[in-house]
Every structure is written in C-alpha cells, then in structure tokens.
Enzyme design. Structure first.
Site, PDB file in Angstrom:
ATOM      1  N   LYS A   1     -10.914  20.264 -39.981  1.00  0.00           N
ATOM      2  CA  LYS A   1     -11.323  19.695 -41.734  1.00  0.00           C
ATOM      3  C   LYS A   1     -12.264  21.398 -41.670  1.00  0.00           C
ATOM      4  O   LYS A   1     -11.461  21.526 -42.692  1.00  0.00           O
ATOM      5  CB  LYS A   1     -11.726  18.490 -42.082  1.00  0.00           C
ATOM      6  CG  LYS A   1     -12.525  17.870 -42.547  1.00  0.00           C
ATOM      7  CD  LYS A   1     -13.356  16.484 -42.577  1.00  0.00           C
ATOM      8  CE  LYS A   1     -13.950  16.081 -41.041  1.00  0.00           C
ATOM      9  NZ  LYS A   1     -15.448  16.997 -42.131  1.00  0.00           N
TER      10      LYS A   1
ATOM     11  N   ARG B   1     -18.389   9.642 -46.610  1.00  0.00           N
ATOM     12  CA  ARG B   1     -17.906   8.930 -45.597  1.00  0.00           C
ATOM     13  C   ARG B   1     -17.815   7.303 -45.453  1.00  0.00           C
ATOM     14  O   ARG B   1     -17.746   6.851 -44.458  1.00  0.00           O
ATOM     15  CB  ARG B   1     -18.663   9.755 -44.513  1.00  0.00           C
ATOM     16  CG  ARG B   1     -18.729  10.943 -43.373  1.00  0.00           C
ATOM     17  CD  ARG B   1     -19.743  11.386 -42.705  1.00  0.00           C
ATOM     18  NE  ARG B   1     -18.986  11.664 -41.465  1.00  0.00           N
ATOM     19  CZ  ARG B   1     -18.909  13.046 -41.574  1.00  0.00           C
ATOM     20  NH1 ARG B   1     -19.725  14.365 -42.213  1.00  0.00           N
ATOM     21  NH2 ARG B   1     -19.088  13.533 -39.860  1.00  0.00           N
TER      22      ARG B   1
ATOM     23  N   ARG C   1     -15.510  22.540 -28.326  1.00  0.00           N
ATOM     24  CA  ARG C   1     -16.248  22.854 -29.626  1.00  0.00           C
ATOM     25  C   ARG C   1     -17.982  22.833 -29.036  1.00  0.00           C
ATOM     26  O   ARG C   1     -18.435  23.667 -29.562  1.00  0.00           O
ATOM     27  CB  ARG C   1     -16.253  22.366 -30.441  1.00  0.00           C
ATOM     28  CG  ARG C   1     -16.904  22.966 -31.833  1.00  0.00           C
ATOM     29  CD  ARG C   1     -16.425  22.527 -33.282  1.00  0.00           C
ATOM     30  NE  ARG C   1     -17.275  21.524 -33.717  1.00  0.00           N
ATOM     31  CZ  ARG C   1     -17.009  19.869 -34.069  1.00  0.00           C
ATOM     32  NH1 ARG C   1     -15.877  20.910 -35.678  1.00  0.00           N
ATOM     33  NH2 ARG C   1     -17.261  19.254 -34.528  1.00  0.00           N
TER      34      ARG C   1
ATOM     35  N   ARG D   1     -23.284  23.630 -28.224  1.00  0.00           N
ATOM     36  CA  ARG D   1     -24.107  22.042 -29.455  1.00  0.00           C
ATOM     37  C   ARG D   1     -24.039  21.034 -28.610  1.00  0.00           C
ATOM     38  O   ARG D   1     -23.630  20.293 -27.978  1.00  0.00           O
ATOM     39  CB  ARG D   1     -22.567  21.549 -29.898  1.00  0.00           C
ATOM     40  CG  ARG D   1     -22.793  22.572 -31.212  1.00  0.00           C
ATOM     41  CD  ARG D   1     -22.697  21.407 -32.129  1.00  0.00           C
ATOM     42  NE  ARG D   1     -20.902  22.181 -33.682  1.00  0.00           N
ATOM     43  CZ  ARG D   1     -21.155  21.376 -34.492  1.00  0.00           C
ATOM     44  NH1 ARG D   1     -20.448  20.617 -34.174  1.00  0.00           N
ATOM     45  NH2 ARG D   1     -20.205  22.605 -35.547  1.00  0.00           N
TER      46      ARG D   1
ATOM     47  N   ARG E   1     -19.503   9.216 -33.308  1.00  0.00           N
ATOM     48  CA  ARG E   1     -18.627   9.344 -34.410  1.00  0.00           C
ATOM     49  C   ARG E   1     -17.304   8.986 -35.098  1.00  0.00           C
ATOM     50  O   ARG E   1     -17.005   8.560 -36.111  1.00  0.00           O
ATOM     51  CB  ARG E   1     -18.798  10.800 -34.362  1.00  0.00           C
ATOM     52  CG  ARG E   1     -19.934  11.700 -34.434  1.00  0.00           C
ATOM     53  CD  ARG E   1     -20.963  13.076 -34.951  1.00  0.00           C
ATOM     54  NE  ARG E   1     -21.721  13.761 -34.400  1.00  0.00           N
ATOM     55  CZ  ARG E   1     -21.647  14.739 -33.653  1.00  0.00           C
ATOM     56  NH1 ARG E   1     -20.421  14.805 -32.558  1.00  0.00           N
ATOM     57  NH2 ARG E   1     -22.552  14.980 -33.240  1.00  0.00           N
TER      58      ARG E   1
HETATM   59  P1  AMP Z   1     -19.528  17.240 -39.849  1.00  0.00           P
HETATM   60  O1  AMP Z   1     -20.207  18.132 -39.184  1.00  0.00           O
HETATM   61  O2  AMP Z   1     -19.155  17.246 -41.201  1.00  0.00           O
HETATM   62  O3  AMP Z   1     -19.015  16.394 -37.990  1.00  0.00           O
HETATM   63  O4  AMP Z   1     -21.349  16.369 -39.851  1.00  0.00           O
HETATM   64  C1  AMP Z   1     -22.155  16.103 -38.835  1.00  0.00           C
HETATM   65  C2  AMP Z   1     -22.910  14.655 -38.524  1.00  0.00           C
HETATM   66  O5  AMP Z   1     -23.999  15.329 -39.790  1.00  0.00           O
HETATM   67  C3  AMP Z   1     -22.286  13.747 -38.532  1.00  0.00           C
HETATM   68  O6  AMP Z   1     -22.019  13.161 -37.583  1.00  0.00           O
HETATM   69  C4  AMP Z   1     -23.276  13.006 -39.452  1.00  0.00           C
HETATM   70  O7  AMP Z   1     -24.525  12.059 -38.923  1.00  0.00           O
HETATM   71  C5  AMP Z   1     -24.216  13.573 -40.575  1.00  0.00           C
HETATM   72  N1  AMP Z   1     -23.570  13.734 -42.261  1.00  0.00           N
HETATM   73  C6  AMP Z   1     -22.305  15.006 -41.975  1.00  0.00           C
HETATM   74  N2  AMP Z   1     -21.613  14.315 -43.405  1.00  0.00           N
HETATM   75  C7  AMP Z   1     -22.842  12.912 -43.785  1.00  0.00           C
HETATM   76  C8  AMP Z   1     -21.695  11.933 -44.711  1.00  0.00           C
HETATM   77  N3  AMP Z   1     -21.705  12.398 -46.174  1.00  0.00           N
HETATM   78  N4  AMP Z   1     -23.263  10.804 -44.736  1.00  0.00           N
HETATM   79  C9  AMP Z   1     -23.630  10.138 -43.314  1.00  0.00           C
HETATM   80  N5  AMP Z   1     -23.772  11.511 -42.062  1.00  0.00           N
HETATM   81  C10 AMP Z   1     -22.920  12.563 -42.356  1.00  0.00           C
END
Ligand code: AMP
Length: 194
Positions: A13, A88, A128, A134, A145
């Site tokens: 994504k 989300r 990754r 990370r 997740r």
């Molecule tokens: P991502 O990089 O988009 O995978 O986001 C990393 C982490 O940030 C996720 O596992 C969530 O803990 C948090 N996160 C990102 N976007 C959201 C959202 N829209 N709502 C809630 N948590 C979020």
C-alpha cells in the site's frame, strides 16, 4: 484526484501510494508515518502512543480523526491526495465521509489491494522489519495487526462498495511494477471520465 488505498500491512500500500504521489504530484497522507513521527516526541501523548504502537493495536479513533481533519484542511490537499492507513475502522470511515462532505470533496477512487495468502504478508513484513530495523515488528505484533485488519478494516471495502461506485480490487501478490501498471490504468480511466 482524491484517492484512498486500502490493504493489509505488507500488501504494498505505502509503495503504491508513494508512486501515485510521484506520478500525480499530490500529497501522500500516511497515518502510520505521522504516528511514527509523533511517537518520538517527549510528551505524555507520545508515551501512550508508543505503548499502543508497540502492541500493534489501533490508535484511538478520536485522535486519528483529529489528525486527519487537520491534515486534510491544509492547502496542499486541494489538488488531491492519496490517503494510506486511514480509515481503519467504521467510525473513521464515517468521520472521513463527513469531513469530505464539509470540504465539498469526495473520493474519486478506492483501491483495495488484496493478498489472499497470509503467509506472503507475514514473509514480506518480517523481511521489511529486518531491512528497516523496525524492532517493534515482531511476529506477534505483526500477527496482531493482520488480525485487526481482518476484523476492523477489511469490512470497509464493503462499506465503500455500497456507498461509492468506484472501488477497484487489485491483486497485490505480484511485482510492484505490475501492480502499479493496473493502478495507473484505473486512474487514467477515472481521469478520462472527469
Ligand atoms: P501503518 O504504517 O499504516 O501500517 O501504521 C502503523 C501503526 O500505526 C498501525 O499498526 C496502528 O497501530 C497505527 N495506525 C496507523 N493508522 C491508523 C489509524 N487510521 N487508526 C488507528 N491506528 C492507526
């Protein structure tokens, strides 16, 4: 062009969103990146955020909605944006609808990046995590997740299907170039209709 990209972590994504940004010169709004920046601050909110992110849980809807409200209000989004990582949850999707209505805008296209095999997602995410150092991306947190994606976020595809005509499903278990080729074709057909 106002674009939303849905898909589980590991579906590519972020990579596709970055390519769209480069191609169309519109901002890439990635809530995960925004939160990773915020977590480095030395504030009580940041400390709480670190705990939530480290568990792989979702951040509170209220905070996320405020974050997006502020971000979409910035002038650089007027010519369009590509949204990655938000919404989300159903509450976030409803809030986004409301917000876009207030701004007099709507989503032109919603991409649903699909990777049917969970093993492929796990493999990509573990690779990754190693490459980007990370340390928070442990197999347990990654699993959490993906679970949350299935239970909270995947239902949004149906939500958009019933509320919006323009949901495009894309098989994302292919190379970045192949996937982007399809993304581009879909965006061109939206432009042609405009
Ligand atoms: P991502 O990089 O988009 O995978 O986001 C990393 C982490 O940030 C996720 O596992 C969530 O803990 C948090 N996160 C990102 N976007 C959201 C959202 N829209 N709502 C809630 N948590 C979020």
């Amino acid at each position: 062009m106002n674009i939303l990209v849905l898909g589980p972590q590991g579906s590519g994504k972020g990579t596709q969103a970055k390519r769209i940004k480069a191609m169309y010169g519109i901002p890439h709004i990635a809530t995960g990146d925004m939160l990773r920046e915020m977590r480095e601050l030395d504030t009580p909110v940041a400390r709480e955020l670190r705990a939530v992110l480290d568990r792989g849980d979702l951040v509170d809807d209220g905070l996320m909605i405020e974050l997006i409200r502020d971000r979409l209000a910035r002038g650089d989004t007027v010519g369009g944006f590509v949204l990655d990582g938000f919404p989300r949850t159903m509450a976030q999707a409803e809030a986004l609808d409301e917000l876009l209505r207030e701004l007099g805008r709507e989503l032109d296209i919603v991409f649903d990046l699909q990777v049917p095999k969970r093993e492929m997602l796990l493999e990509r995410l573990l690779r990754r995590a190693a490459e980007e150092g990370r340390a928070d991306d442990t197999p347990e947190v990654i699993g959490r997740r993906l679970e949350l994606y299935e239970s909270e976020t995947a239902p949004l595809v149906d939500y958009y299907r019933t509320h919006q005509a323009n949901v495009v499903g894309i098989h994302a278990d292919r190379s970045v170039d192949e996937v982007f080729h399809e993304v581009e074709r879909s965006l061109e057909s939206v432009e042609a209709r405009a």
